[in-house]
Design a protein around this motif. Structure first.
Motif, PDB file in Angstrom:
ATOM      1  N   LEU A 134       0.836  -1.210   0.000  1.00 53.89           N
ATOM      2  CA  LEU A 134       0.000   0.000   0.000  1.00 53.89           C
ATOM      3  C   LEU A 134       0.866   1.255   0.000  1.00 53.89           C
ATOM      4  O   LEU A 134       0.629   2.210  -0.748  1.00 53.89           O
ATOM      5  CB  LEU A 134      -0.931  -0.032   1.218  1.00 53.89           C
ATOM      6  N   ASP A 135       1.927   1.218   0.867  1.00 54.80           N
ATOM      7  CA  ASP A 135       2.824   2.382   0.921  1.00 54.80           C
ATOM      8  C   ASP A 135       3.484   2.617  -0.425  1.00 54.80           C
ATOM      9  O   ASP A 135       3.581   3.755  -0.904  1.00 54.80           O
ATOM     10  CB  ASP A 135       3.910   2.165   1.991  1.00 54.80           C
ATOM     11  N   ALA A 136       3.944   1.513  -1.024  1.00 59.17           N
ATOM     12  CA  ALA A 136       4.645   1.659  -2.311  1.00 59.17           C
ATOM     13  C   ALA A 136       3.705   2.218  -3.386  1.00 59.17           C
ATOM     14  O   ALA A 136       4.097   3.052  -4.213  1.00 59.17           O
ATOM     15  CB  ALA A 136       5.191   0.301  -2.749  1.00 59.17           C
ATOM     16  N   VAL A 137       2.446   1.766  -3.352  1.00 56.76           N
ATOM     17  CA  VAL A 137       1.477   2.236  -4.354  1.00 56.76           C
ATOM     18  C   VAL A 137       1.212   3.729  -4.151  1.00 56.76           C
ATOM     19  O   VAL A 137       1.173   4.516  -5.114  1.00 56.76           O
ATOM     20  CB  VAL A 137       0.167   1.419  -4.257  1.00 56.76           C
ATOM     21  N   LYS A 138       1.048   4.132  -2.868  1.00 54.77           N
ATOM     22  CA  LYS A 138       0.778   5.549  -2.597  1.00 54.77           C
ATOM     23  C   LYS A 138       1.961   6.412  -3.030  1.00 54.77           C
ATOM     24  O   LYS A 138       1.790   7.496  -3.619  1.00 54.77           O
ATOM     25  CB  LYS A 138       0.491   5.752  -1.114  1.00 54.77           C
ATOM     26  N   GLU A 139       3.157   5.890  -2.725  1.00 54.47           N
ATOM     27  CA  GLU A 139       4.371   6.645  -3.088  1.00 54.47           C
ATOM     28  C   GLU A 139       4.471   6.791  -4.620  1.00 54.47           C
ATOM     29  O   GLU A 139       4.778   7.859  -5.141  1.00 54.47           O
ATOM     30  CB  GLU A 139       5.582   5.896  -2.513  1.00 54.47           C
ATOM     31  N   LEU A 140       4.103   5.697  -5.308  1.00 52.73           N
ATOM     32  CA  LEU A 140       4.138   5.716  -6.787  1.00 52.73           C
ATOM     33  C   LEU A 140       3.150   6.759  -7.321  1.00 52.73           C
ATOM     34  O   LEU A 140       3.476   7.553  -8.216  1.00 52.73           O
ATOM     35  CB  LEU A 140       3.759   4.321  -7.299  1.00 52.73           C
ATOM     36  N   ALA A 141       1.945   6.752  -6.738  1.00 51.95           N
ATOM     37  CA  ALA A 141       0.918   7.712  -7.188  1.00 51.95           C
ATOM     38  C   ALA A 141       1.391   9.141  -6.952  1.00 51.95           C
ATOM     39  O   ALA A 141       1.239  10.011  -7.813  1.00 51.95           O
ATOM     40  CB  ALA A 141      -0.394   7.449  -6.453  1.00 51.95           C
ATOM     41  N   ASN A 142       2.042   9.362  -5.781  1.00 53.54           N
ATOM     42  CA  ASN A 142       2.560  10.707  -5.481  1.00 53.54           C
ATOM     43  C   ASN A 142       3.623  11.117  -6.467  1.00 53.54           C
ATOM     44  O   ASN A 142       3.636  12.231  -6.984  1.00 53.54           O
ATOM     45  CB  ASN A 142       3.184  10.724  -4.077  1.00 53.54           C
ATOM     46  N   ARG A 143       4.553  10.160  -6.677  1.00 55.26           N
ATOM     47  CA  ARG A 143       5.713  10.482  -7.507  1.00 55.26           C
ATOM     48  C   ARG A 143       5.266  10.850  -8.931  1.00 55.26           C
ATOM     49  O   ARG A 143       5.810  11.745  -9.552  1.00 55.26           O
ATOM     50  CB  ARG A 143       6.656   9.274  -7.540  1.00 55.26           C
ATOM     51  N   PHE A 144       4.278  10.130  -9.462  1.00 55.73           N
ATOM     52  CA  PHE A 144       3.837  10.384 -10.837  1.00 55.73           C
ATOM     53  C   PHE A 144       2.648  11.350 -10.892  1.00 55.73           C
ATOM     54  O   PHE A 144       2.024  11.510 -11.940  1.00 55.73           O
ATOM     55  CB  PHE A 144       3.460   9.071 -11.532  1.00 55.73           C
ATOM     56  N   CYS A 145       2.338  11.950  -9.743  1.00 56.16           N
ATOM     57  CA  CYS A 145       1.226  12.920  -9.674  1.00 56.16           C
ATOM     58  C   CYS A 145      -0.092  12.306 -10.122  1.00 56.16           C
ATOM     59  O   CYS A 145      -0.851  12.928 -10.898  1.00 56.16           O
ATOM     60  CB  CYS A 145       1.511  14.162 -10.511  1.00 56.16           C
ATOM     61  N   LEU A 146      -0.367  11.054  -9.711  1.00 63.25           N
ATOM     62  CA  LEU A 146      -1.612  10.390 -10.115  1.00 63.25           C
ATOM     63  C   LEU A 146      -2.683  10.630  -9.060  1.00 63.25           C
ATOM     64  O   LEU A 146      -2.379  10.990  -7.916  1.00 63.25           O
ATOM     65  CB  LEU A 146      -1.389   8.869 -10.249  1.00 63.25           C
ATOM     66  N   VAL A 147      -3.927  10.371  -9.446  1.00 63.80           N
ATOM     67  CA  VAL A 147      -5.011  10.458  -8.464  1.00 63.80           C
ATOM     68  C   VAL A 147      -4.841   9.309  -7.478  1.00 63.80           C
ATOM     69  O   VAL A 147      -4.115   8.349  -7.735  1.00 63.80           O
ATOM     70  CB  VAL A 147      -6.398  10.376  -9.141  1.00 63.80           C
ATOM     71  N   ALA A 148      -5.522   9.383  -6.335  1.00 64.88           N
ATOM     72  CA  ALA A 148      -5.351   8.369  -5.284  1.00 64.88           C
ATOM     73  C   ALA A 148      -5.731   6.996  -5.823  1.00 64.88           C
ATOM     74  O   ALA A 148      -6.696   6.874  -6.592  1.00 64.88           O
ATOM     75  CB  ALA A 148      -6.235   8.734  -4.100  1.00 64.88           C
ATOM     76  N   PRO A 149      -4.973   5.948  -5.440  1.00 67.99           N
ATOM     77  CA  PRO A 149      -5.294   4.598  -5.909  1.00 67.99           C
ATOM     78  C   PRO A 149      -6.630   4.113  -5.342  1.00 67.99           C
ATOM     79  O   PRO A 149      -7.103   4.664  -4.354  1.00 67.99           O
ATOM     80  CB  PRO A 149      -4.147   3.737  -5.371  1.00 67.99           C
ATOM     81  N   CYS A 150      -7.214   3.089  -5.967  1.00 70.36           N
ATOM     82  CA  CYS A 150      -8.457   2.572  -5.375  1.00 70.36           C
ATOM     83  C   CYS A 150      -8.310   1.102  -5.024  1.00 70.36           C
ATOM     84  O   CYS A 150      -7.553   0.370  -5.655  1.00 70.36           O
ATOM     85  CB  CYS A 150      -9.655   2.875  -6.248  1.00 70.36           C
ATOM     86  N   MET A 151      -9.018   0.698  -3.985  1.00 72.51           N
ATOM     87  CA  MET A 151      -8.918  -0.653  -3.431  1.00 72.51           C
ATOM     88  C   MET A 151     -10.106  -1.466  -3.949  1.00 72.51           C
ATOM     89  O   MET A 151     -11.250  -1.001  -3.866  1.00 72.51           O
ATOM     90  CB  MET A 151      -8.984  -0.611  -1.890  1.00 72.51           C
ATOM     91  N   THR A 152      -9.843  -2.663  -4.450  1.00 75.54           N
ATOM     92  CA  THR A 152     -10.936  -3.457  -5.028  1.00 75.54           C
ATOM     93  C   THR A 152     -10.884  -4.908  -4.561  1.00 75.54           C
ATOM     94  O   THR A 152      -9.819  -5.408  -4.164  1.00 75.54           O
ATOM     95  CB  THR A 152     -10.848  -3.480  -6.567  1.00 75.54           C
ATOM     96  N   SER A 153     -12.025  -5.556  -4.619  1.00 75.03           N
ATOM     97  CA  SER A 153     -12.076  -6.996  -4.353  1.00 75.03           C
ATOM     98  C   SER A 153     -13.103  -7.601  -5.299  1.00 75.03           C
ATOM     99  O   SER A 153     -14.305  -7.359  -5.154  1.00 75.03           O
ATOM    100  CB  SER A 153     -12.481  -7.256  -2.896  1.00 75.03           C
ATOM    101  N   ALA A 154     -12.617  -8.383  -6.248  1.00 72.16           N
ATOM    102  CA  ALA A 154     -13.547  -9.016  -7.196  1.00 72.16           C
ATOM    103  C   ALA A 154     -14.399 -10.035  -6.462  1.00 72.16           C
ATOM    104  O   ALA A 154     -15.562 -10.245  -6.805  1.00 72.16           O
ATOM    105  CB  ALA A 154     -12.765  -9.678  -8.312  1.00 72.16           C
ATOM    106  N   LYS A 155     -13.819 -10.653  -5.436  1.00 74.69           N
ATOM    107  CA  LYS A 155     -14.550 -11.689  -4.708  1.00 74.69           C
ATOM    108  C   LYS A 155     -15.773 -11.083  -4.011  1.00 74.69           C
ATOM    109  O   LYS A 155     -16.850 -11.671  -4.004  1.00 74.69           O
ATOM    110  CB  LYS A 155     -13.619 -12.327  -3.684  1.00 74.69           C
TER     111      LYS A 155
END
Ligand SMILES: Nc1nc2c(ncn2[C@@H]2O[C@H](COP(=O)(O)OP(=O)(O)OP(=O)(O)O)[C@@H](O)[C@H]2O)c(=O)[nH]1
Ligand SMILES: [Mg+2]
Length: 797
Positions: free
Chosen positions: A698-719
């Motif tokens: 989760l931390d790595a994803v948030k950091e990636l989104a910050n670094r590339f100036c992306l919108v906040a990631p979203c959490m999903t569960s297909a199940k």
């Protein structure tokens, strides 16, 4: 015969004048024995074409095929007798106005030489022939034998190359042949009086022609003529041209003497498209509307009664006419009758007015929506970032059709309703159109099949995978317009959609807005179909994300996604995040109310089309067709309005894969022709939330989104069937691109370099203006200014 045209068959109804079918002249090549009468036949035709008054007069004097001793006819014949004839006449052009179909004719004479220059020139002419006239001396058995042993095989051989080209283009179009027995006025000298009567010569001709026509299927007509008394000369060329413009082979199976299956299908489509109230009968009003569309004139009451009488009296087995009107059986019977009586031009006029070509397929040029222009290598004039959309009128027309059929047959399942409506389209789901799956298998539906490998799909496959089939069908129509507009145009034409007339191109489909790239929110809100490409490491949940969008709630879609299939695509209506939701849909399971529910969808929702990308390198290196099979090829990301990157919540490696995919996509984008535009906005989708997401992931994803100036990631569960708003957020990103595009180090460096350049330019221009100001000051105000004093000295002088 008519005064304006050199030959004219009579029509059973006054309103069956065929529209002009070709703007290019038909090229007829005349071959045959030496002294068969080829050159004089052509000379006689040219004479008839330039003396229309002669045609009129002869029509009243000459018995069919015979000669006359009338003084007036003899006068014309004397006038038409050439004082001198070349051995081979130059190419003779007969203007369109002199031909009954309004199409110009070019007649090419040939030499009868077996070898040498004459034979070579004949071969060249035959290779370019649209039709061939084989001339022989009427009444001579030896001449007829040479026709079957020499001339017909020669024509077949020489024209074979043309046939091969037609075959590779998808349909055999043999060069038709007319056998012309010439010099009938001389036959009495050779064959005796018996054959010189019209009855005797007709019987003899029929007996001679039958075996030839069954051995050589390309022989369309056999007739006898006389250039000396101008009898049947025009007919020889009229039938040759007619065989090109209104060919019999696609209409009738000569073995069974019945309409071909392709012709039956096309006529059935036309019948259903003309049956406005969908009750299965053509009422008098519908028959008249059909007549106006095909022949630009209505039928008189007497003619309608006449047509009905013929159908009632002659339709084999009955059932051609009902109190409500003409049935499809009666409609087919009428056309079979036209063709049988040599009136194929009437059936062709009907087919052509509905957009069919000589192979009984929808004319390709009619399926190119403007402003696209069809060129041999694809379409032009359509920018990469612009897509076609179905017009609201066409959409309402089709949905109304579905509603009407559902209303007429209450309780009928949606798939059956749709099947009936779409039975007028190409690719019959239950017929020979190679369906990938019949419509209506909604529970077990495989969404992959909704779009074929190239994104080309059949409309009837569309309702099979959503909880609300009517909406799914409408979404598929919208997506079809964006992905394969030519196919959709053809389908709409078969459905008789408004705007799809015989000469309008691309009816029902129009070019939508261009994708905007500037930062202003809401700029792309008018785009109807939003295409999102889904990237991610293997097993990171791409397929589940795609599949779940279109799967009925509660179905175990994430399980189904395990099947190893490529090219997964799903589509459906989505309300972009932040937009107001549409009012609850009123569509019933039997499909009624489709139109009303779509009207509210139109305002509030967009079609989200998700495509899974499994092989990133392949994706980046390929070009794809923007609009279906043979259209302009562009990088696939040119079609992409937004990108989703799936990250498995329990797998650190999938974060690295997402990062690398973003970097590669942005690099490829900046190298492409789209470099001026910003890359597509990206959303990081963390999957498998139900299994627990690791904190480090989760931390790595948030950091990636910050670094590339992306919108906040979203959490999903297909199940759990919980997609954390991924679809609505993706739709929103597509509509409101702008600032949401990723900013990679390269993009940042490029932006910094651009800024540097701009600043340097600004400094330069300020310095330049400062310098110029200083110079001006110095020139004007300096006390011992040489320039100024010299000017004042000069002026003082
Ligand atoms: N009486 C009569 N004579 C005809 C007719 N057609 C052609 N002839 C004559 O027959 C001769 C040969 O006619 P052409 O038209 O030159 O024959 P062709 O087939 O072109 O012959 P080649 O050019 O040698 O191959 C000429 O003298 C014509 O005038 C016809 O219908 N009636
Ligand atoms: Mg000649």
């Amino acid at each position: 015969m008519a005064a304006t045209a050199i030959a004219m068959p009579t029509s059973p109804t006054s309103a069956t004048t065929a529209p002009v079918v070709s703007s290019t002249p038909v090229r007829v090549v005349v071959v045959g024995d030496a002294a068969a009468g080829k050159t004089r036949l052509i000379h006689a035709l040219a004479f008839l074409a330039s003396h229309p008054q002669c045609v009129e007069e002869l029509a009243t004097l000459l018995p069919e095929g015979g000669s006359t001793t009338s003084a007036s006819a003899e006068q014309w014949a004397t006038l038409a007798t050439p004082s001198w004839l070349p051995s081979v006449a130059p190419t003779t052009a007969i203007p369109a106005s002199a031909m009954p179909d309004g199409v110009a004719l070019e007649v090419v004479d040939t030499s009868s030489d077996a070898k040498g220059k004459g034979a070579d020139e004949r071969a060249l002419a035959l290779a370019e022939a649209d039709a061939v006239v084989v001339a022989y001396r009427a009444g001579s058995e030896e001449a007829l034998r040479r026709v079957t042993e020499t001339w017909l095989p020669l024509v077949r051989r020489t024209c074979a190359s043309k046939d091969a080209a037609a075959n590779s283009a998808g349909g055999k179009v043999a060069v038709p042949v007319v056998l012309a027995g010439c010099q009938t006025d001389r036959r009495v000298d050779r064959a005796g009086a018996n054959e010189n009567t019209p009855e005797g010569s007709a019987a003899a001709l029929e007996a001679a022609a039958r075996p030839i026509m069954s051995a050589f299927r390309e022989v369309e007509t056999c007739l006898e003529c006389s250039a000396a008394n101008l009898a049947q000369v025009a007919e020889v060329f009229y039938f040759a041209q007619k065989a090109v413009l209104h060919p019999m082979a696609p209409l009738i199976d000569s073995d069974t003497s019945s309409l071909t299956p392709k012709c039956v299908r096309a006529l059935n489509r036309i019948f259903y498209a003309s049956d406005i109230d969908r009750d299965g009968y053509l009422s008098d009003e519908e028959l008249n509307a059909f007549q106006v569309r095909c022949f630009a004139a209505p039928l008189t009451a007497d003619e309608v009664a006449g047509v009905k009488e013929v159908v009632e009296a002659r339709c084999p087995g009955g059932g051609g006419l009902a109190p409500q009107g003409l049935t499809s059986k009666g409609f087919l019977f009428l056309h079979a009758l036209f063709v049988e009586r040599g009136r194929s031009e009437t059936t062709w006029a009907v087919l052509r007015s509905h957009g069919y070509d000589n192979r009984l397929e929808i004319r390709r040029d009619l399926t190119v929506p403007p402003p696209a222009v069809a060129e041999p290598d694809g379409w032009t004039h359509v920018p990469d970032d612009q897509r076609f959309a179905i017009t609201p009128e066409a959409m309402r027309y089709v949905l109304e059709m579905v509603d009407t059929v559902a209303g007429a047959r209450p309780g009928c399942a949606f798939s059956a309703t749709l099947g009936r409506v779409l039975s007028t389209c190409p690719y019959d789901p239950l017929g020979d159109g190679a369906p990938r799956r019949p419509a209506g298998v909604s529970e077990s539906a495989d969404v992959d099949d909704a779009l074929g490998e190239q994104g080309v799909f059949s409309l009837r496959e569309c309702a099979a995978f959503a909880s609300e089939p009517g909406a799914s069908f409408a979404a598929t129509l919208e997506a079809a317009a964006a992905c394969c507009p030519a196919d959709l145009c053809a389908q709409l034409r078969c459905l008789g959609a408004p705007g799809a007339t015989s000469e309008s191109h691309g009816g029902g489909v129009a070019l939508g807005p261009r994708r905007r790239v500037d930062g202003e929110a809401g700029k792309n809100a008018t785009r109807r179909v939003l295409e999102v490409h889904v990237f991610g490491a293997p097993g990171s949940g791409k397929s589940a994300l795609v599949r779940c969008m279109a799967t009925p709630r509660g179905a175990p879609s994430h399980e189904a996604s395990r099947r190893p299939r490529d090219g997964r695509v799903a589509l459906g209506y989505v309300t972009p995040a932040g937009w107001s939701e549409p009012p609850p849909a009123k569509a019933s399971p039997d499909g009624r109310g489709c139109r009303d529910s779509w009207d509210s969808t139109w305002r509030h929702q967009r079609v989200l089309l998700l495509r899974e990308v499994r092989d990133l390198d392949g994706y980046l290196s390929m070009t794809t067709s923007s609009f279906g099979c043979a259209e302009p090829r562009v990088a696939p990301f040119a079609r992409c309005d937004a990108a989703a990157f799936t990250v498995d919540g329990s797998d650190m490696a999938s974060v690295a894969a997402a990062e690398s995919a973003i970097l590669k996509l942005c690099a490829a984008h900046s190298e492409s022709t789209l470099a001026g535009a910003s890359p597509p906005p990206c959303l990081l989708v963390v999957t498998k939330d139900d299994a627990g997401v690791k904190a480090e992931v989760l931390d790595a994803v948030k950091e990636l989104a910050n670094r590339f100036c992306l919108v906040a990631p979203c959490m999903t569960s297909a199940k759990r069937g919980d997609f954390g708003g991924a679809y609505t957020r993706l739709a929103c990103l597509c509509c409101e691109r702008g600032d949401t595009a990723p900013v990679t180090p390269e993009i940042r460096a490029a932006a910094a370099a651009r800024l540097c350049r701009q600043r340097a330019l600004a400094v330069l221009s300020i310095s330049a203006s400062a310098c110029a100001g200083a110079c001006a000051w110095w020139w004007w105000f300096a006390p011992s200014d040489a320039g100024r004093s010299s000017v004042s000295t000069t002026s003082a002088k």
